[in-house]
Design an enzyme around this catalytic site. Structure first.
Site, PDB file in Angstrom:
ATOM      1  N   ASP B 161      45.255  -1.056  46.235  1.00  0.00           N
ATOM      2  CA  ASP B 161      44.250  -0.981  45.306  1.00  0.00           C
ATOM      3  C   ASP B 161      43.189  -1.925  45.401  1.00  0.00           C
ATOM      4  O   ASP B 161      41.943  -1.868  45.375  1.00  0.00           O
ATOM      5  CB  ASP B 161      44.882  -1.058  43.943  1.00  0.00           C
ATOM      6  CG  ASP B 161      43.873  -1.298  43.033  1.00  0.00           C
ATOM      7  OD1 ASP B 161      42.984  -0.486  42.512  1.00  0.00           O
ATOM      8  OD2 ASP B 161      43.951  -2.525  42.200  1.00  0.00           O
ATOM      9  N   LYS B 187      48.862  -1.212  39.133  1.00  0.00           N
ATOM     10  CA  LYS B 187      49.054  -2.632  39.187  1.00  0.00           C
ATOM     11  C   LYS B 187      49.879  -2.650  37.997  1.00  0.00           C
ATOM     12  O   LYS B 187      51.218  -3.351  38.178  1.00  0.00           O
ATOM     13  CB  LYS B 187      47.854  -3.520  38.744  1.00  0.00           C
ATOM     14  CG  LYS B 187      47.082  -3.736  40.029  1.00  0.00           C
ATOM     15  CD  LYS B 187      45.755  -4.503  39.802  1.00  0.00           C
ATOM     16  CE  LYS B 187      44.673  -3.730  39.147  1.00  0.00           C
ATOM     17  NZ  LYS B 187      43.548  -4.171  39.265  1.00  0.00           N
TER      18      LYS B 187
END
Lengths: 439, 439
Positions: B161, B187
């Site tokens: 990411d 996350k």
């Protein structure tokens, strides 16, 4: 102006301004716009398309990104040709001598082959000593003195295109009409062409599989050229089956020489006359102003030997062994030869150009990577065309090889997917599907 | 499977398979897919969108791309919150102590601020000695011992990411719902959350300007979490004007402490109660099973001082100076103070969160680049809200500065674009626009 905004504008379907396109290409060429930004931009262009004006702007920005060749001191009118690439497409080897023999001097830069399509430079290097790398002064000197020169690209033409293409190749953004068209045309314009005959191939062995796509691409390129002040013609020609008989480097040089002697395969001969005729039609000083007169003039240069003489002069001028031109048997050959016969009688419904091209690569006569070595002696002859009536046992292909294992691989490919035979009669393919004139 | 095909599939509007998405992210994380391929892919995703299944697959592939935190040995149920970022959003500083005081232990990883939105870690570092970087063992030990810990991210969570976001940021591919949603959720999932309350802000000071966009983003994130087996709630809350009074690092800590004492601004207090209540509702062992009971329980922890005690314990556990918590006047301050008064009477129709946030940055209390230094003492207090009736001369803003030049810049910004006064009455903004429950 900034790069991210320009990407966003195209992403959102806006039309980019001339300034935005030029800024993007300038920054990218200078390394101030990153590869990943070019990739995102290319994907946005792929999906949103480009207007005619945007496509012209992109072409000219890329043409201006590096060296530009000015041939006006050696050629009154620089007429060029471009083929979108095919199997057995040795057209330049015949067309340039013909056009030059007709009184229109030519100075052409050609490329190397990659994948299933052969490159003119690789073919010329079948001739011992032929120099494809010439300093610009020598290139121009030969054009002035001999009226013909055919060499590689020494100047750094359209580096933006080169860099952008390298990214498109690995980001699924190759097959976009405006990107393909601007890529081709940027190099032609940077190479100094005043008039261009485009030979856009379509079929199994071509980049454009479908006639309609090829026609669209041809139209976009003609529009770019016209808007950039060039005289333009595009031919849309068949590449479902190989052009002519020979596919392979020295084999194709031999066929080109035979054709210049008036002894080439009819399809390839006719194709060359047509391309040459349109080049003559574009050149203001050719002395012809209709296509029939141009065809006759081209044919005449073959009949009277002047076209062959120009080819010989070209080879001589570039240090090639003219004995091999006089006696093509001296050109590189192959140690093994094997035929594939028709397994049954009927009508040929497929002679697959892509499979023939890949067989040549497998024999060692082409490259999958730019660094691959290349064997000038090998290749495939395709003796019959789609629509031809065949009897069981008739020779369809002759393979020329220098390695038995490679020969077996290529044989298997052609036996299994190289052709199809139908019980009922089959329509032959036309040589050309369309002609698109500029303006 | 290969990267170029995967890009092409998305380009052509196909739905990518779980395997394709995982392959793409794995190769990209390992550096075998290039940045420019990720850029082209991100643009294709931007333009073609992603299905719910694709978005979940992307989230989980990114969550699996690096370290994953397992809190199951210290927390019976890990409940987390995430704010999409705003001005004056010191919510975590109040909500975590409240939730912990209600018997639900919390262990949260937070981030730093960038641009006009402040970061929780930066705020906590206003407190002398507060350690935001903790080894994982210490992080878990504090969670077990104190039931509360609030620190930075030490493990390498969702590196795919991080790398993808860095590319999106410079290729005009940030504002894509599936890409934003999967970025945030990857996350949170890698950080070990079992239940998540999302606080999606909307308005001038938020990433999502429009309520409908914020609602859509909230829905996508809730769907991802539910499909990944997490308990989810999303609140869509207002960020047209700053939350609470204080914007600025130490100023916000002071306001959080006041709020824990029951003396905070009503909008901020109510906002915190709501977020905390939904966190309690998600946690199976909280002893509440409807939102009203949860709100009451949260309020009770403020009223009885237990929430403040948890805040004090958290600071103590992480090495912070508890004297500053007992006497917030000891926190960093500013040498200059200046008010902006209402130039005329009427009704406040705008108190622009973005302008207040940028004024804080200009005062030195925020960063435009990650490497910028930061001044904990400066900030802006916004004393009135949209809808409030004002008389000429009423104080709208109080600015706290340590540099006169910066003060002038910030004053100019707020005077010229920070507020608007209307003759006619104006509707106040709601605190929340929507609540989206998982399932």
């Amino acid at each position: 102006m900034n790069i991210v905004d320009i990407i966003a504008h195209k992403r959102d379907g806006q039309t980019l301004s001339t300034e935005e396109i030029r800024y993007f290409i300038t920054e990218f060429t200078a390394g101030r716009a990153e590869d990943y930004q070019a990739a995102a931009w290319a994907m946005a262009v792929f999906m949103q398309g480009m207007s005619r004006q945007e496509t012209v702007d992109l072409t000219l920005a890329m043409a201006d990104s590096g060296d530009k060749i000015d041939l006006s001191d050696v050629l009154p009118f620089a007429v060029d040709k471009h083929s979108s690439g095919g199997v057995g497409d040795k057209t330049s080897l015949v067309v340039l001598p013909v056009v030059s023999a007709c009184g229109v001097p030519v100075a052409k830069m050609s490329g190397r082959g990659l994948g299933h399509t052969g490159g003119t430079l690789d073919k010329l290097e079948s001739i011992e000593g032929y120099q494809v790398e010439l300093p610009m002064e020598r290139f121009k000197e030969l054009a002035r003195k001999n009226g013909i020169v055919l060499a590689g690209q020494t100047a750094e033409l359209a580096p933006a295109d080169k860099a952008l293409y390298a990214i498109r190749d690995v980001t699924a953004t190759v097959s976009s009409l405006p990107l393909i068209a601007s890529s081709i045309m940027s190099k032609k314009i940077a190479a100094g062409a005043d008039g261009i005959v485009l030979d856009v191939k379509t079929g199994s062995g071509a980049f454009m599989r479908k006639v309609d796509e090829a026609r669209k691409l041809a139209k976009v390129m003609v529009d770019i050229g016209v808007d950039a002040g060039r005289k333009m013609v595009a031919l849309v020609s068949d590449m479902n089956q190989p052009l002519g008989v020979a596919a392979g480097l020295a084999l194709e040089v031999k066929e080109a020489i035979a054709t210049l002697h008036g002894e080439g395969p009819k399809d390839f001969h006719d194709h060359c006359i047509e391309v040459a005729a349109y080049m003559l039609l574009l050149a203001p000083d050719s002395g012809v102003d209709d296509i029939d007169a141009a065809r006759q003039k081209a044919q005449q240069s073959i009949d009277d030997g002047s076209a062959f003489a120009k080819f010989r002069l070209m080879v001589q001028g570039q240090g090639g062994n003219v004995e091999q031109v006089e006696s093509p048997d001296l050109l590189p050959g192959a140690s093994h030869q094997r035929k594939i016969g028709a397994p049954r009688s009927g009508y040929l419904s497929k002679v697959d150009a892509l499979q023939v091209g890949m067989a040549v690569v497998e024999l060692g006569g082409g490259r999958l990577r730019k660094s691959d070595p290349i064997d000038h002696g090998v290749g495939v002859e395709t003796l019959l065309n789609v629509g031809d009536k065949v009897s069981a046992g008739d020779t369809l292909f002759v393979l020329y090889a220098n390695d038995e294992e490679k020969l077996e691989t290529a044989l298997n490919r052609l036996r299994n997917g190289g052709f199809e035979i139908n019980d009922d009669p089959v329509e032959p393919y036309p040589l050309f599907y369309d002609v698109i004139m500029g303006e």
